[in-house]
Design a protein around this motif. Structure first.
Motif, short mmCIF file in Angstrom:
data_model
loop_
_atom_site.label_atom_id
_atom_site.label_comp_id
_atom_site.label_asym_id
_atom_site.label_seq_id
_atom_site.Cartn_x
_atom_site.Cartn_y
_atom_site.Cartn_z
N GLY A 112 42.81 -0.75 69.64
CA GLY A 112 43.98 -0.79 70.51
C GLY A 112 43.88 0.10 71.73
N THR A 113 42.70 0.66 72.01
CA THR A 113 42.52 1.51 73.19
C THR A 113 42.43 0.63 74.43
N ALA A 114 43.02 1.09 75.51
CA ALA A 114 42.86 0.43 76.82
C ALA A 114 41.60 1.01 77.46
N VAL A 115 40.67 0.14 77.84
CA VAL A 115 39.38 0.60 78.33
C VAL A 115 39.16 0.10 79.76
N LEU A 116 38.74 1.02 80.64
CA LEU A 116 38.35 0.66 82.00
C LEU A 116 36.86 0.95 82.13
N VAL A 143 26.34 11.26 72.67
CA VAL A 143 27.10 12.50 72.49
C VAL A 143 28.26 12.54 73.48
N VAL A 144 28.00 12.13 74.73
CA VAL A 144 29.07 12.08 75.74
C VAL A 144 30.17 11.11 75.30
N MET A 145 29.75 9.96 74.78
CA MET A 145 30.72 8.98 74.30
C MET A 145 31.48 9.53 73.09
N ALA A 146 30.79 10.24 72.22
CA ALA A 146 31.44 10.83 71.05
C ALA A 146 32.53 11.80 71.46
N ARG A 147 32.26 12.63 72.45
CA ARG A 147 33.26 13.58 72.91
C ARG A 147 34.48 12.86 73.47
N ALA A 148 34.27 11.74 74.18
CA ALA A 148 35.39 10.99 74.73
C ALA A 148 36.24 10.38 73.61
N LEU A 149 35.59 9.90 72.56
CA LEU A 149 36.32 9.25 71.48
C LEU A 149 36.95 10.25 70.51
N ALA A 150 36.48 11.50 70.53
CA ALA A 150 36.96 12.50 69.58
C ALA A 150 38.46 12.74 69.69
N SER A 151 39.02 12.55 70.89
CA SER A 151 40.43 12.83 71.10
C SER A 151 41.33 11.64 70.77
N ASP A 152 40.73 10.53 70.27
CA ASP A 152 41.51 9.31 69.99
C ASP A 152 42.37 8.95 71.19
N PRO A 153 41.74 8.69 72.35
CA PRO A 153 42.50 8.47 73.58
C PRO A 153 43.28 7.16 73.57
N LYS A 154 44.35 7.13 74.34
CA LYS A 154 45.09 5.89 74.56
C LYS A 154 44.36 5.03 75.59
N ALA A 155 43.72 5.68 76.56
CA ALA A 155 42.96 4.98 77.60
C ALA A 155 41.60 5.65 77.73
N LEU A 156 40.57 4.83 77.92
CA LEU A 156 39.20 5.32 78.00
C LEU A 156 38.60 4.83 79.31
N VAL A 157 38.13 5.76 80.14
CA VAL A 157 37.49 5.42 81.41
C VAL A 157 35.99 5.65 81.27
N LEU A 158 35.21 4.59 81.39
CA LEU A 158 33.76 4.68 81.23
C LEU A 158 33.10 4.39 82.57
N VAL A 159 32.33 5.35 83.08
CA VAL A 159 31.66 5.19 84.37
C VAL A 159 30.16 5.08 84.11
N ASN A 160 29.60 3.91 84.42
CA ASN A 160 28.18 3.64 84.18
C ASN A 160 27.78 4.10 82.77
N PRO A 161 28.42 3.58 81.74
CA PRO A 161 28.25 4.13 80.38
C PRO A 161 26.86 3.93 79.80
N THR A 162 26.06 2.98 80.31
CA THR A 162 24.74 2.74 79.73
C THR A 162 23.61 3.09 80.69
N ALA A 163 23.91 3.87 81.72
CA ALA A 163 22.88 4.20 82.71
C ALA A 163 21.76 5.01 82.08
N GLY A 164 20.53 4.59 82.32
CA GLY A 164 19.37 5.37 81.90
C GLY A 164 19.13 5.43 80.41
N VAL A 165 19.56 4.41 79.66
CA VAL A 165 19.32 4.42 78.21
C VAL A 165 18.50 3.20 77.84
#
Length: 537
Positions: free
Chosen positions: A456-460, A415-437
């Protein structure tokens, strides 16, 4: 003729014998072993999740082991309820200070045990005199009347050590003591440690910086995957072998699969130049369209603070950052989102989700202004977008109206990832994206990283997990707040870990276009292991 009895060696000052600890289904420590001798500085190392913090909690009496035992001077540890007995045995100086910042040094030294005079009132004269005597005895050069919060970090640490010594403890656990210190302060801390060792004080030194282990410790114990791996004299353990013990032979045998290089002509989406803030200094990096860049480092490297700065959660002291050539607003999450940068924060419970809301509300929270005008959002439009996001991320839920608090950890993170992608961002910053799953949710979340790249998203990706970093086209390593190495896709696990832990020669590239790092030499076998008290692994 009577034989002369041989003198038996003195028992260890502190010892953990095959201790284990579970939290529900999670095994925090399966086989923890440690033998610390009087007067030594003993390093405890291991990657995040290896079990170090759990072992320290058992050694300091914060928790009881489920099996195995803790001993001091050959005798069983005190009962957990006997806090005075524990304080007389061992003390821990944590990364976050436990002193009260608004009290003076003297007041902190004798907190809850202030000397009293007539009528049971605190004798402030005696308090200051005894504090000065204590500080002088241990050569801690701070003013007893100074406000503790005004001290330098290294001096606050020494006040905490002095407080523990005044209670009677001669075994001090230092948990990442150099995380907030610069090189000159680290040198002074090590000088003080050596002086205290000569006075009979024993240290357990926990650090992600292996360079420091070789500078200040005589013995090292390695934990990996919640188990004891080896204990050996530092002088007999080559650095490459120490890294191998931490990483495991299985993961160092092969390199990660290389990826097709991102075209040099691809637009530069995220451009960071000379950024300096809390925890990081003069960081420059760039992420191109369709590129995934990893950011690795220990807990005190500054990687989290840097990521949060780029996501609008913090403001730097100097430097600049831009998205497709437009200045990135700092310290304003909403403005950063409008600028094209979305974020999956490090803690979904505190930063990522509103648990009193539904799945649909959480997933669309960042794009409500796009769904309606003047603060009115048509329910049908919000429900349609939420449903599409649920399907896109594979969120297992009863529907958009289900409370997010009822989801599993993996689905909540989606759900957190969905909210980040909902805005069709140009850049995506993911901090510990798979922690505790769980494993399945982890793979699903990482697949979204691949999808973002293809879009084409730039991902960090900022992570402690090697599996998260394997999806990256490049991985930059932060050490003491600076980018010290850069690894192209195809890196070997042990080389990346060596760079994270600060081993010299692990990598010589830095910056956005750095070439492959130089290897620190072949990783040889771990020297003969030295199990505590004759035990074998």
């Amino acid at each position: 003729m009577t034989a002369t009895p041989t003198e038996s060696p003195s028992p260890p000052l502190a010892e953990a014998r095959a201790v284990s600890k579970r939290y529900g289904a999670t095994v925090a420590l399966a086989d923890g072993r440690l033998t610390v001798r009087t007067g030594e500085s003993h390093a405890l190392v291991g990657r995040n999740g290896a079990g170090k913090s759990t072992l320290v909690s058992l050694l300091t009496g914060l928790q009881a082991p489920d099996s195995g035992g803790i001993r001091f001077d050959g005798a069983p540890a005190p009962a957990l309820a006997d806090r005075a007995a524990w304080r007389a045995k061992v003390a821990c100086v944590y990364q976050k200070p436990t002193v009260v910042p608004d009290l003076t040094v003297a007041e902190n030294l004798f907190l809850h045990r202030q000397p009293t005079g007539r009528g049971g009132l605190i004798s402030w004269r005696r308090l200051r005199a005894e504090a000065a005597e204590l500080l002088g005895h241990w050569d801690v050069r701070v003013d007893p009347g100074a406000r503790t919060g005004d001290l330098r970090v290294e001096d606050r640490q020494m006040v905490e050590i002095a407080r523990a010594l005044s209670i009677g403890a001669r075994f001090i656990v230092l948990d990442e003591p150099t995380a907030q210190l610069d090189s000159r302060e680290i040198d002074r801390l090590f000088t003080r440690m050596r002086a205290l060792q000569e006075a009979g004080i024993t240290f357990l030194f926990i650090s992600h910086h292996l360079q420091e282990v070789y500078e200040v410790c005589q013995t090292v114990t390695v934990l990996r995957d919640a188990r004891w791996i080896t204990t050996a004299p530092v002088a007999e353990l080559p650095r490459a072998a120490l890294v191998e013990a931490m990483a495991g032979e299985a993961v160092t045998a092969t390199a990660n699969a290389p990826r097709h290089a991102v075209p040099a002509e691809a637009p530069l989406v995220l451009d960071v130049a000379g950024l300096t803030g809390e925890g990081y200094t003069d960081v420059s990096l760039g992420v191109r369209e369709g590129e995934v860049v990893g950011l690795a480092g220990s807990s005190g490297s500054g990687k989290i603070q840097l990521a949060e700065t780029l996501a609008g959660l913090r403001s730097p002291r100097s430097g600049r950052a831009s998205v497709l050539g437009r200045p990135l607003p700092f310290g304003d999450v909403a403005a950063t989102l409008r600028a094209g940068v979305a974020c999956v924060p490090r803690d979904r419970h505190e930063q990522g989700l509103v648990f009193g809301m539904t799945v649909g509300d959480n997933a669309t929270l960042g794009v409500l202004d796009r769904l309606g005008r003047y603060g009115f959002v048509p329910p049908a439009r919000k429900r349609a977008l939420a449903t599409a996001l649920i399907e896109r991320l594979g969120i297992r839920t009863e529907g958009p109206a289900q409370p997010v608090s009822g989801l599993s950890g993996g689905n909540a993170q989606k759900v957190v990832m969905a909210r980040a992608l909902a805005s069709d961002p140009k850049a995506l910053v993911l901090v510990n994206p798979t922690a505790g799953v769980d494993v399945r949710s982890k793979e699903s979340l990482l697949a979204r990283v691949d999808s973002a790249r293809e879009d084409g998203t730039a991902v960090l990706v900022v992570s402690d997990e090697l599996d998260d970093l394997r999806r990256c086209d490049r991985v930059l390593v932060l050490f003491h707040g600076r980018v010290t190495a850069a690894f192209p896709a195809g890196w070997h696990d042990h080389l990346l870990i060596a760079a994270i832990e600060g081993v010299s020669g692990a990598g010589d590239g830095a910056g956005t276009d750095a070439g492959p790092p130089s290897a620190p030499g072949p990783v040889g076998p771990v020297p003969p292991q030295n199990p505590p008290e004759g035990k074998r692994p």
